[in-house]
Design a protein around this motif. Sequence first.
Motif, PDB file in Angstrom:
ATOM      1  N   ILE B 438      -2.106 -12.745   4.800  1.00  0.00           N
ATOM      2  CA  ILE B 438      -2.044 -11.504   4.027  1.00  0.00           C
ATOM      3  C   ILE B 438      -1.189 -11.695   2.775  1.00  0.00           C
ATOM      4  CG2 ILE B 438      -1.287  -9.076   4.107  1.00  0.00           C
ATOM      5  CD1 ILE B 438      -2.123  -9.088   7.057  1.00  0.00           C
ATOM      6  N   ALA B 439      -0.182 -12.517   2.911  1.00  0.00           N
ATOM      7  CA  ALA B 439       0.713 -12.751   1.775  1.00  0.00           C
ATOM      8  C   ALA B 439      -0.028 -13.337   0.578  1.00  0.00           C
ATOM      9  CB  ALA B 439       1.851 -13.684   2.192  1.00  0.00           C
ATOM     10  N   GLY B 440      -1.054 -14.128   0.862  1.00  0.00           N
ATOM     11  CA  GLY B 440      -1.791 -14.765  -0.222  1.00  0.00           C
ATOM     12  C   GLY B 440      -2.908 -13.915  -0.799  1.00  0.00           C
ATOM     13  N   PHE B 441      -3.101 -12.728  -0.225  1.00  0.00           N
ATOM     14  CA  PHE B 441      -4.249 -11.915  -0.642  1.00  0.00           C
ATOM     15  C   PHE B 441      -4.164 -11.504  -2.110  1.00  0.00           C
ATOM     16  CE2 PHE B 441      -6.194  -7.725  -1.311  1.00  0.00           C
ATOM     17  CZ  PHE B 441      -7.518  -8.086  -1.130  1.00  0.00           C
ATOM     18  N   ALA B 442      -2.989 -11.094  -2.551  1.00  0.00           N
ATOM     19  CA  ALA B 442      -2.859 -10.597  -3.929  1.00  0.00           C
ATOM     20  C   ALA B 442      -3.310 -11.664  -4.927  1.00  0.00           C
ATOM     21  CB  ALA B 442      -1.411 -10.176  -4.201  1.00  0.00           C
TER      22      ALA B 442
END
Lengths: 264, 787
Positions: B438-442
């Motif tokens: 999720i951290a890499g989604f942006a």
Amino acid sequence: MYNFDVEVPATVAEAVEALGRDEAQPISGGQTLIPTLKARLAAPSVLVSLNAIAELKGVRKDDAGLLCIGGGTTHAQVAKDAEADYPALASLAARIGDPAVRNRGTIGGSVANNDPSACYPAAVLGSGGTVVTNNREIAADDYFIGMFETALDEGEIVTEVRFPVPEAAHYEKHIQPASRFPLVAVFVAKFADGVRVAVTGASENGVFRWTEAEEALSGNFSADAVAGLKADGSQMISDLHGSGEYRAHLVGVMTKRAVAAITG
Amino acid sequence: MPKDSGIGASSKRREDIRFLTGEGNYTDDINVNGQAYVYFLRSDVAHGTLNSVDTTAAEGMDGVVKIFTGADFEQVGSVPCGWQVTDKHGEVMQEPRHPVLAHGKVRHVGEPIAAVVAETLEQARDAAEAIEVDISELPAVIDMKDAVKDGATKVHDDLTSNLCYDWGFVEENKGAVDQAFKEAAHVTTLELVNNRLVANPMEPRVAVGDFSRGTGEHTLFTTSQNPHVIRLLMGAFVLGIPEHKLRVVAPDVGGGFGTKIFHYQEEAFVTFAAKACNRAVKWTSSRSEAFMSDAHGRDHVTKIELALDKDNNFTALRTDTYANMGAYLSTFAPSVPTWLHGTLMAGNYKTPLIYVNVKAVFTNTVPVDAYRGAGRPEATYQLERLVDKAAHELGVDPIKLRRQNFITEFPYATPVAVEYDTGDYIATMDKLEEMADIAGFAARRKESEAKGKLRGFGVNCYIEACGIAPSNLVGQLGARAGLFESCTVRVNATGGLVVMTGSHSHGQGHETSFAQVVADMIGIPEDMVEIVHGDTANTPMGMGTYGSRSLAVGGSAMVRATEKIIAKATKIASHLLEASESDVELKDGAFTVAGTDKSVAWGDVTLAAYVPHNYPLEEIEPGLEETAFYDPSNFTYPSGAYACEVELDPETGVVTIERFSAADDFGNIVNPMIVTGQVHGGLAQGIGQALLENCSYDSDGQLLSASYMDYAMPRASDLPMFDVDHSCQTPCTHNPLGVKGCGEAGAIGSPPSVVNAVLDAMRSGGSTVDHIDMPVTPHRVWEAMNR
């Protein structure tokens, strides 16, 4: 499937003669006809196979520089043999159906059938090609009449399709998710003397030229030139997979993307 | 350390050798000497009065053996329904007669009107075209809400209306639920459609009927997930053939997905016709017939509401669903929107008050019944879409809102009748968050946007009830059958085992995974164990495979039978070892006297059982063969959390799935590779429902999506590489293996996260649309974004 006789002529002349028999029907790759027969929706008394006719096969360049493809040439063969001379056409052929279809289906069969969602008619019309039959030559603009309708007479065989090779071309396809035929696909060809834009999948009248886009692009060959253009949705197909309005919208998007693919 | 054999090992699927090399023995591979072929003349009209069926001209045609019409089946029973639902007023459901061949009326496109038995299929088809059918067309009943209006055309003239039942669950909770909504700080409401699907197993249905005048024995070869159930339903309710005179064989079956659970009229027809014609009769469905005669799946229209308090705790849930039954009640149809759906509405959440209303409706369409997940995907989809919508309305993180409302203590008794034995929803969500990056989604969204695309992320949780199920409970709920499973283990003299199970494998890999369990229990190589299934003549009574029940129920019966084998073999071994039975233990395929080096090999013990020269004949019988029946005390409750990441082309509406992560809790696992494969297949079907598949009728009852030209099946290129994990394991507490079932999870768990992700992508492009119905086709996305 109902019973029928099969004739396998070795020459176009023999095929024409065989097609003179009562309720005879030519079969090339059979990618449309075989399912139709299996569903008992057609009942020819004799099928005349064009598959053993050597003179209908192959890709060559003639003296005038036209790329000439025998009517009995499979999509897979075109994908391979037209790659050097006309990459956009080869790419179109390489994206028809699946490998099984591409290894059976032929350009002549596709052009003769003129399915409103077929790929080849867009290339033939978009390139300003010529459909050659056993007794005449028909310009693409005169050949495609309507949905499943062409200028061919009963018993007339597509022996060759001739393509002028444009400076650049691209075929942009948006597929119908079930059949994977084009829901809307656009063939854009840029020639020294102008641009041709042919649209398949969209219209109730089959493949057509989008003249507004051609005019816009002939003056300014860029994606921006067609960005604001909107195709007329009134004659577009509306079905499970898309409304006429959606198809009209996609005509614009596919055209823009085809141009962008050419201009890089 | 991964094991290389036995429970927990990823043993290669032994059945694949024959499946992948063309050596399988499918029903269509079975040909009986002298067989004739049947072609069914099917209605091309959705609803009409059948005035006459004139077979005169057809009867004289070449090759015709016999032609049957509805009149030939007047004295034959109705194709039965195996589940009776009682409605909210205490009344039993309306149950129409379901004839083998249409009589008096036709009620859906594809209903068989006449059947031609001929020497060849082509001759049968030719003759069928010569049958003259006179039908007076009636208005087609298609829309469910219209169907239950006063004065609506009736599908069945002898029923009071098109309403099969109006079910309230739990009816006693209704008042309290309504009160909770009045007191709610926030209410989220969602109306949605769970799209109708066609199961489309790779192998279409086939049935071959045979009859021996000499013995009076009928044999039916059929593409079934449960041959014993077909024997019972068809023998007892349709044709009146006692079970000892009816053998049903379901050999290799090329996929079922639920649609091959049910008893179909074609099976009854070939069995009946084989006797009437005194020769075997074979039917092989074409793909076109499959579209209009295999039971369809899903087809619910739902309004669902969630009440929350000021702290965002779920306080009550209320649903109102219309469930399409089609024209007749297929075998388990009434149970799908009720007991397999209403009981799951708590999901993973501790919502204290729940009321579910389901109106089951007859329409002029193909019967609808269980399809991979059956009721549970419908429950999961509406609940998980609703929770996501609530999170966005409240401006809270959808994962946080879910976590806040998770059930955390087990066992947990839901307000909808079932008790979850185990689970750890926090653990699967933790795992999922790690897998989904999720951290890499942006950053990924930025990359997409740089290409002119939108990117969306969606999650959902799911709970399912599997291992169907305790007979006493399902009996109270309306099941007309028991849901135990049985197994016979036969040990041969030289030590090899034949395991005869009532579970049926139609792609699940039982022949491998079941053998792993038995081999592990005894400590012998897996190839000493053969799994036999699918033939009522050589397996004990079985209830078959559906509801992810094979290992949980059938596997448990197998464990019990193997335990009996080990107990008896230990007795024999202790005699051979001249030791006390309590001192003898079985380990690694040998019986050893504890604390000594005295031992006797498995094979020596089994040989003694059949060559009982030195044998305790006064205590035990020779031979080594045991049977066990197992009836579970509860369902099992697999659960998990799924995440989907999509890229959306705003110009065309095309959605592509870029990442898909699945964290499942299946309890203990026998073969991790097979479990992964089952999840992959389930995800493909769930994503197919979410993005592609749609069975569509027009208002005249014509099936618009009647072939692959218009019905979009998922292809490999439509799917991403799946990231699947099943390391979170809370073993089932009430079956001996601690297993929960994994066959349906992927199909149940995936649709909501796909749709949640698509809506997230749309929102990032400025759209205010808060719902889009499945399948989320490019056309629908484009329309929604340009509304």
